[in-house]
Design an enzyme around this catalytic site. Structure first.
Site, PDB file in Angstrom:
ATOM      1  CB  SER A 173      -7.560   1.808  -3.520  1.00 17.29           C
ATOM      2  OG  SER A 173      -7.253   1.710  -2.158  1.00 17.29           O
ATOM      3  CE  LYS A 215      -4.103   1.576  -0.325  1.00 13.51           C
ATOM      4  NZ  LYS A 215      -4.858   1.320  -1.537  1.00 13.51           N
TER       5      LYS A 215
END
Length: 598
Positions: free
Chosen positions: A394, A199
């Site tokens: 996402s 991430k």
């Protein structure tokens, strides 16, 4: 400076309202619009359709916004834009139109926001291929073509190039801004938490370069994108991918002669010579001594009309931009506003299926959940299909997970199933300027979400707990929506990004295809056939609608705020990055702020 004039004139509108000059202003405004408006042009018989690609190809419908009108008023050149669906339909219709003799591609695509991504341009390329099936010639004229331009023009029968031109394709790169050094230098505190080793969004604020996991994921995606691009060039020109790569490594950029020798373009000629070539297709325009032609802009005005159907519609709903909590601004996906559009569609008996077109890096986890909830409710009533554009990652994947079917292009960037927490504080910066903060509070963590001090280790543990809970929920929803085992989702999550090709292999998408494929599938599933009537939502923004919607608020605030509004707007432009982080928990499912693939 031009941005300042835009904000100044926008503020001037509020002054007009506050001064009670509404009626006069409306007269002036309609006069300006009348002066700007032109009669709907007629398509010329026997003409070449000229597609000037100097525009942004966006997903959502194109409207006349405030900024567009102000651009006209101050003599600026308005940014041209095409909506993908209308552009595709116009090109395909032109192939069957007896008035059109051929197609000429000129100009160079512009990139604005999330527009003109390679996944959208793949659909434009396919529409041109459909035009070619009519047997009509397709030519392209390039001067300084980018990779985006060559990707589309490579499908042309003949590619002409200006003898002094340069192919500005040097290969693909993926760039992120890393602000760690900037934040330290200026005393802006940043604290981040995350769930997922890949991430990378959190890294942008605290590091000065890519982490190893981020570099690994980025390189893998870029390799797939580059392979798809080279395959498209090879299909059009017959250039072996390895030969093209070798030339770029040798020369950097290709001048016109290099491009011709390589077979990337067919002939070098100047504009007057191009006109002579086109005159052999459409004849001479006696008035201009050019060739008989119709611009694609004009063709769209005549050919694109609202669709009507007694059987029902497929609602195409656009989620284009960063996902933010609340209503959202232009270029953003407001959780509340998009959820409302989905709700209206599912409650409309004329809507028989929904296609959600996603072109988003994600954003607020809360806003993504609000949208996903409406998607799940809609699925209980009508077929729900997702079409992923250039970017559906996402939070963009979060809102897609429960669809009946997910389509993506090979050069779609998706995945990034991970969560971050981002918290800014300005304690050090403020102290440098003599500003201090003092607080009284009722509970230990009452000022947890404040931006005037760093969070304690204990508070960061509490935030990490929130991030972990949201991440677990994200994984569970993907597993349920996609029909995968939770452990299987955990392996492909961790915030890692995937190309559409790899996403298909690991089960994150169902099929490779574009918006047209998604609409056709939704139409068939709803019993409307593969060419259903389409209702596009949200509708294109219209300046007058926005004006009257906000007039009461502008009037109320004008006397107090209008003098400062230009400065406020300039500040907002400068702080756009942090403004997108508006989740009330400070928890986000989002890609890094800027992803540039060139």
């Amino acid at each position: 400076m031009k941005g300042f004039f835009k904000t100044f004139l926008a503020s001037l509108l509020a002054i007009v309202f506050a001064a009670g000059g509404l009626a006069l202003f409306i007269v002036v405004l309609f006069g300006m619009l009348a002066a700007m408006s032109q009669p709907v042009p007629q398509v010329r018989d026997g003409s070449v359709l000229v597609f000037d690609m100097s525009a942004t190809v966006q997903d959502r419908p194109v409207g006349m916004t405030r900024d567009a009108i102000i651009d006209e008023a101050i003599g600026g050149k308005r940014q041209r834009a095409f909506s993908l669906l209308s552009l595709k339909r116009a090109l395909i219709a032109a192939g069957e139109d007896d008035r059109i003799e051929g197609l000429l591609l000129t100009g160079s695509f512009s990139v604005d926001g999330y527009g003109s991504g390679f996944a959208a341009l793949k659909e434009v390329r396919e529409a041109i291929e459909a035009f070619k099936e009519s047997g009509k010639p397709v030519a392209a004229y390039v001067v300084y073509p980018s990779a985006r331009d060559m990707y589309v023009t490579s499908v042309a029968d003949t590619i002409y190039m200006n003898p002094e031109g340069v192919v500005s394709d040097t290969g693909m790169s993926m760039s992120y801004p890393y602000l760690g050094g900037f934040m330290k230098k200026y005393g802006i505190g940043v604290q981040v938490t995350r769930a997922g080793d890949y991430k990378a969004a959190a890294e942008s604020f605290v590091l000065e370069g890519m982490s190893d996991p981020s570099r690994e994921a980025n390189a893998a995606v870029l390799e797939d994108f580059w392979a798809e691009y080279l395959e498209a060039l090879a299909e059009g020109s017959g250039i072996a991918p390895e030969r093209y790569e070798a030339k770029l490594n040798e020369l950097g950029m290709l001048v016109a002669k290099d491009a011709q020798e390589l077979g990337l373009v067919d002939e070098l000629l100047y504009t007057d010579e191009l006109i002579a070539k086109m005159q052999s297709v459409s004849g001479v325009d006696e008035a201009t001594q050019s060739f008989a032609q119709t611009s694609l802009d004009d063709y769209l005005l005549e050919s694109v009309r609202p669709e009507y159907s007694s059987q029902g519609f497929v609602a195409v709903i656009y989620a284009e931009g960063s996902i933010v909590n609340g209503e959202g601004e232009d270029g953003q996906v407001g959780g509340s506003s998009l959820a409302r559009e989905i709700r209206k569609a599912r409650q409309n008996d004329k809507v028989k299926a929904i296609v959600l077109r996603v072109n988003s890096p994600g954003g607020s986890a809360l806003a993504s959940e609000v949208i996903q909830r409406e998607m799940r409710l809609a699925k209980e009533k009508v077929p729900v299909v997702v079409s992923m554009g250039s970017l559906a990652a996402s939070g963009g994947y979060w809102i897609s997970a429960y669809a009946d079917k997910i389509y993506a292009q090979p050069n779609t960037l998706t995945g990034s199933i991970g969560v971050i927490g981002v918290f800014f504080n300005y304690e050090e910066l403020a102290a440098k300027h003599g500003v201090n903060f003092d607080t009284v509070k009722t509970t230990e963590h009452a000022d947890l979400m404040g931006m005037f001090r760093a969070k304690t280790d204990r508070e960061m543990e509490l935030v990490q707990r929130q991030v972990d809970l949201v991440y677990d929920s994200f994984l569970a929803k993907v597993a349920e929506g996609r029909g995968l085992e939770l452990a299987e989702v955990a392996k492909i999550a961790e915030g890692r990004i995937w190309s559409g090709v790899d996403a298909l292999d690991i089960g994150l998408v169902d099929e490779l295809g574009g918006l047209g494929d998604a609409i056709a599938f939704a139409g068939e599933k709803a019993g409307l056939g593969e060419a259903p009537a389409v209702m596009e939502l949200p509708r294109a923004k219209n300046f007058l609608d926005e004006l009257f919607k906000n007039v009461s608020q502008q009037t109320a605030d004008a006397s107090a705020n209008v003098a400062l509004q230009p400065l406020v707007d300039l500040y907002r432009e400068a702080s756009e990055m942090t403004a997108r982080f508006n989740d009330p928990k400070g928890v986000y499912a989002v890609l890094p702020y800027t992803v540039s693939i060139d």
